[in-house]
Design a protein around this motif. Structure first.
Motif, short mmCIF file in Angstrom:
data_model
loop_
_atom_site.label_atom_id
_atom_site.label_comp_id
_atom_site.label_asym_id
_atom_site.label_seq_id
_atom_site.Cartn_x
_atom_site.Cartn_y
_atom_site.Cartn_z
N TYR A 1 0.98 -1.11 0.21
CA TYR A 1 -0.07 -0.14 0.01
C TYR A 1 0.86 1.21 0.12
O TYR A 1 1.32 1.59 1.08
N ALA A 2 1.14 1.91 -1.26
CA ALA A 2 1.99 2.82 -1.49
C ALA A 2 1.80 4.27 -0.30
O ALA A 2 2.90 4.84 0.17
N SER A 3 0.44 4.59 -0.51
CA SER A 3 0.10 5.92 0.07
C SER A 3 0.73 5.76 1.71
O SER A 3 0.91 6.64 2.27
N GLY A 4 0.38 4.68 2.21
CA GLY A 4 0.83 4.45 3.84
C GLY A 4 2.14 3.99 3.98
O GLY A 4 2.48 3.65 5.16
N SER A 5 2.89 3.60 3.05
CA SER A 5 4.19 2.82 3.14
C SER A 5 4.03 1.48 3.92
O SER A 5 4.96 1.23 4.72
N GLN A 6 2.87 0.85 3.50
CA GLN A 6 2.35 -0.32 4.26
C GLN A 6 2.68 -1.62 3.37
O GLN A 6 2.20 -1.69 2.35
N PHE A 7 3.54 -2.74 4.06
CA PHE A 7 3.56 -3.85 3.17
C PHE A 7 3.04 -4.86 4.09
O PHE A 7 3.27 -5.06 5.55
N ALA A 8 1.98 -5.60 3.43
CA ALA A 8 1.46 -6.77 4.08
C ALA A 8 1.92 -8.31 3.53
O ALA A 8 1.95 -8.31 2.40
N ALA A 9 2.19 -9.21 4.32
CA ALA A 9 2.78 -10.38 3.99
C ALA A 9 2.36 -11.52 4.62
O ALA A 9 2.29 -11.25 5.81
N GLN B 1 -5.10 -8.25 -1.33
CA GLN B 1 -5.08 -7.17 -2.16
C GLN B 1 -5.88 -6.02 -1.34
O GLN B 1 -6.86 -5.97 -0.83
N PHE B 2 -4.71 -4.85 -1.12
CA PHE B 2 -5.04 -3.77 -0.36
C PHE B 2 -6.34 -2.85 -0.90
O PHE B 2 -6.12 -2.76 -2.14
N SER B 3 -7.37 -2.41 -0.30
CA SER B 3 -8.13 -1.44 -0.60
C SER B 3 -7.23 -0.03 -0.75
O SER B 3 -6.36 0.25 -0.23
N PRO B 4 -8.02 0.84 -1.42
CA PRO B 4 -7.26 2.26 -1.79
C PRO B 4 -6.70 2.86 -0.50
O PRO B 4 -5.95 3.48 -0.62
N SER B 5 -7.76 2.72 0.39
CA SER B 5 -7.38 3.42 1.62
C SER B 5 -6.27 2.65 2.72
O SER B 5 -6.08 3.17 3.57
#
Length: 377
Positions: free
Chosen positions: A297-305, A346-350
């Motif tokens: 999730y680019a906007s929040g610099s979050q990576f989910a694994a 898959q991340f939502s836009p937010s």
């Protein structure tokens, strides 16, 4: 079976499950889409993401639910239904519980992919085993381009920097391949000269691939980057096992082949400077490694694994996977849920929710750490 052959066979079996569009041909596509219009999306407050407010499961209007194709907005999901030999594409509004028909196909839809701008949808339908139709529409259902192309299996990667370009890997029945560039703005399909079929955009005019050596089978390969129109590329990394480029970050995954193997996930900025990394237990297979699903999730610099709890052999592993979030700026991590299956996310836009499952048939509410069913089986 040698290591390289088995590795190739594995990936080719993966794309059988994901048959996707198009095949080789230099004929023009039929229509030219309008240039993408970038619009500022209004995000709802985080408190709106709640299973008490979302109307679930989906009441399918016609046909049977096939799969979700992704997020059109924070509370809008794109999904596909099948009815006999036809398929339909719907927008589902989570708050109102209403489904809106966007597009109907007279041939079964194999897959659909939403562009990174959320302005366009690429649809792959298949009227027969050796024919694919690629159709690009806007989110109102207006057809911008459509082309029927003979093919056996296909894989594609939509340019996140330019909605008008799609890389297509076309496989023949004998597994020989061609890599094509579909340019909907120029209304052309052209062949690229590349030694590997699994190609991803690494920049607006650049793409990368792992350059496996057929003569020297290995569990690792160099990451090569090439400019469009160039015959030679440069080596970005000498030995990795997987990579994923995003608009502002390049992820590489490397591994050590020790008794207790570990994977290293490393993130690099546009200047190839490492900004963050972490390690994870690694599961081995006969000819390669099992890399669990992840998303960024680019906007929040979050990576989910999704992460296994221990290293070992993939076939014997039974302990489930942790869903862990990493903040690339704060260099922090937290476990969101445990005991999950290794299935796509898959991340939502937010960034407040994740689609989850082999058909994206579930939603993970991140704040409440709950799994919600999109469809009642």
């Amino acid at each position: 079976m040698n290591v390289k052959s088995a590795n190739n066979l594995f990936w080719l079996m993966i794309i059988i499950v994901l048959p996707l569009l198009l095949s080789a041909c230099t004929e023009p596509v039929q229509e030219k889409p309008k240039a993408p219009v970038k619009t500022e999306k209004n995000r709802p407050p985080k408190s709106t993401v709640s299973e008490k407010e979302w109307k679930l499961p989906i009441a399918v209007a016609e046909g049977e639910f096939y799969k979700s194709a992704g997020w059109l907005a924070d509370n809008d999901i794109l999904y596909i239904t099948n009815l006999e030999q036809t398929s339909s594409l719907y927008r589902y509004q989570l708050f109102t519980g209403k489904s809106e028909l966007i597009y109907k196909s007279n041939a079964p839809i194999v897959n659909a992919q939403i562009s990174s701008s959320k302005e366009y949808i690429l649809i792959h339908s298949s009227p027969s085993s050796y024919e694919g139709i690629v159709t690009i529409i806007d989110t109102t259902g207006s057809v911008l381009a459509s082309q029927s192309i003979a093919s056996y299996e296909l894989l594609f990667d939509w340019n996140p920097y330019n909605d008008s370009e799609v890389l297509i890997s076309k496989f023949n029945e004998d597994w020989s391949f061609e890599v094509l560039l579909l340019d909907t703005q120029k209304a052309t399909i052209s062949k690229l000269s590349l030694p590997q079929p699994f190609v991803k955009w690494t920049g607006n005019h650049k793409y990368g691939f792992l350059n496996w050596d057929d003569n020297n089978p290995s569990l690792y390969a160099p990451l090569i980057e090439m400019e469009i129109g160039q015959d030679e590329g440069s080596t970005l990394f000498p030995a990795i096992i997987q990579f994923s480029p995003y608009q502002d970050i390049l992820l590489t995954i490397s591994a050590n082949a020790t008794e207790n193997p570990q994977a290293t996930y490393a993130f690099f900025d546009g200047e190839m400077k490492e900004v963050f990394s972490f390690t994870s237990p690694l599961l081995s297979r006969f000819s390669d490694w099992l890399i669990p699903f992840y998303d960024y999730y680019a906007s929040g610099s979050q990576f989910a694994a999704l992460k296994p709890k221990i290293s070992g052999e993939a076939d014997a592993y039974m302990d489930g996977f942790d869903l862990e979030f990493y903040n690339l700026k704060k260099h922090s991590s937290k476990v969101i849920m445990s005991g999950l299956e290794n299935e796509p996310i898959q991340f939502s836009p937010s960034g407040d929710a994740l689609l989850y499952g082999n058909r994206f048939e579930k939603i993970i509410d991140v704040s409440k750490r709950k799994i919600l069913d999109l469809i009642k089986e």
